[in-house]
Design a protein around this motif. Structure first.
Motif, PDB file in Angstrom:
ATOM      1  N   THR A  49      -3.963   2.891  -7.858  1.00  0.00           N
ATOM      2  CA  THR A  49      -2.648   3.452  -7.558  1.00  0.00           C
ATOM      3  C   THR A  49      -2.767   4.620  -6.583  1.00  0.00           C
ATOM      4  O   THR A  49      -1.966   4.744  -5.652  1.00  0.00           O
ATOM      5  CB  THR A  49      -1.959   3.913  -8.859  1.00  0.00           C
ATOM      6  N   PHE A  52      -3.537   3.244  -3.165  1.00  0.00           N
ATOM      7  CA  PHE A  52      -2.333   2.622  -2.611  1.00  0.00           C
ATOM      8  C   PHE A  52      -1.374   3.692  -2.090  1.00  0.00           C
ATOM      9  O   PHE A  52      -0.814   3.566  -0.998  1.00  0.00           O
ATOM     10  CB  PHE A  52      -1.650   1.749  -3.668  1.00  0.00           C
ATOM     11  N   TYR A  53      -1.174   4.761  -2.867  1.00  0.00           N
ATOM     12  CA  TYR A  53      -0.299   5.848  -2.421  1.00  0.00           C
ATOM     13  C   TYR A  53      -0.815   6.462  -1.114  1.00  0.00           C
ATOM     14  O   TYR A  53      -0.042   6.669  -0.177  1.00  0.00           O
ATOM     15  CB  TYR A  53      -0.179   6.951  -3.480  1.00  0.00           C
ATOM     16  N   PHE A  55      -2.761   5.167   1.185  1.00  0.00           N
ATOM     17  CA  PHE A  55      -2.618   4.214   2.278  1.00  0.00           C
ATOM     18  C   PHE A  55      -1.174   4.123   2.762  1.00  0.00           C
ATOM     19  O   PHE A  55      -0.893   4.244   3.958  1.00  0.00           O
ATOM     20  CB  PHE A  55      -3.126   2.828   1.856  1.00  0.00           C
ATOM     21  N   VAL A  56      -0.242   3.924   1.847  1.00  0.00           N
ATOM     22  CA  VAL A  56       1.166   3.762   2.227  1.00  0.00           C
ATOM     23  C   VAL A  56       1.717   5.054   2.819  1.00  0.00           C
ATOM     24  O   VAL A  56       2.416   5.036   3.836  1.00  0.00           O
ATOM     25  CB  VAL A  56       2.010   3.289   1.018  1.00  0.00           C
ATOM     26  N   SER A  57       1.396   6.171   2.215  1.00  0.00           N
ATOM     27  CA  SER A  57       1.888   7.448   2.719  1.00  0.00           C
ATOM     28  C   SER A  57       1.346   7.739   4.115  1.00  0.00           C
ATOM     29  O   SER A  57       2.083   8.196   4.995  1.00  0.00           O
ATOM     30  CB  SER A  57       1.498   8.561   1.750  1.00  0.00           C
ATOM     31  N   LEU A  59       0.311   5.509   6.315  1.00  0.00           N
ATOM     32  CA  LEU A  59       0.898   4.531   7.231  1.00  0.00           C
ATOM     33  C   LEU A  59       2.320   4.921   7.612  1.00  0.00           C
ATOM     34  O   LEU A  59       2.672   4.974   8.804  1.00  0.00           O
ATOM     35  CB  LEU A  59       0.874   3.142   6.593  1.00  0.00           C
ATOM     36  N   VAL A  60       3.155   5.213   6.620  1.00  0.00           N
ATOM     37  CA  VAL A  60       4.558   5.539   6.882  1.00  0.00           C
ATOM     38  C   VAL A  60       4.673   6.833   7.682  1.00  0.00           C
ATOM     39  O   VAL A  60       5.427   6.903   8.664  1.00  0.00           O
ATOM     40  CB  VAL A  60       5.352   5.624   5.555  1.00  0.00           C
TER      41      VAL A  60
END
Length: 133
Positions: A49, A52-53, A55-57, A59-60
């Motif tokens: 988790t 994932f956070y 990576f997504v943070s 990227l965005v």
């Protein structure tokens, strides 16, 4: 461990960076924030988790920063004057967004008193909105 990282970051931000900046690695402050994120988040979430956070943070935040540099949306036109960048955004800016996004999320959890597993289903739509503000 998290407490020691908070103290290290405060010391860095309140004066050590003026003394040690020529000798410290680039983005020391942001790396301290990321170290805090990892050490603190692993106490609450699984490693998957947390990864994932991050990576997504990253990227965005990088996509929005790049669109601002190139097209002026959503933050307006500007230029970063550093060589250490991913596309048009410095690594430090991306690291700062990732670390401070996590801090915003955890402050929101404390304000909403969502500290136990049973209370996670409550206010599930309010927490992300509040953390964003």
């Amino acid at each position: 461990m998290s407490g020691a990282l908070v103290i290290a970051y405060a010391a860095w931000d309140l004066g050590l960076k003026r003394l040690l900046a020529p000798y410290a690695p680039p983005f020391t402050g942001q790396l301290l924030i990321i170290a805090f994120l990892v050490s603190h988040a692993l106490g609450y979430y699984s490693g998957r988790t947390v990864a994932f956070y991050i990576f997504v943070s990253a990227l965005v935040s990088n996509v929005f920063e790049n669109t601002s540099v190139l097209y002026g949306f959503p933050f307006g036109y500007y230029v970063h004057n550093t060589r250490l960048k991913l596309f048009n955004v410095p690594y430090g800016a991306t690291l700062a967004y990732v670390g401070l996004g996590y801090v915003s999320w955890m402050v929101t959890q404390a304000l909403l008193r969502r500290t136990s597993y049973r209370s996670w289903s409550r206010l599930v739509y309010v927490a992300p909105l509040m953390a964003a503000f």
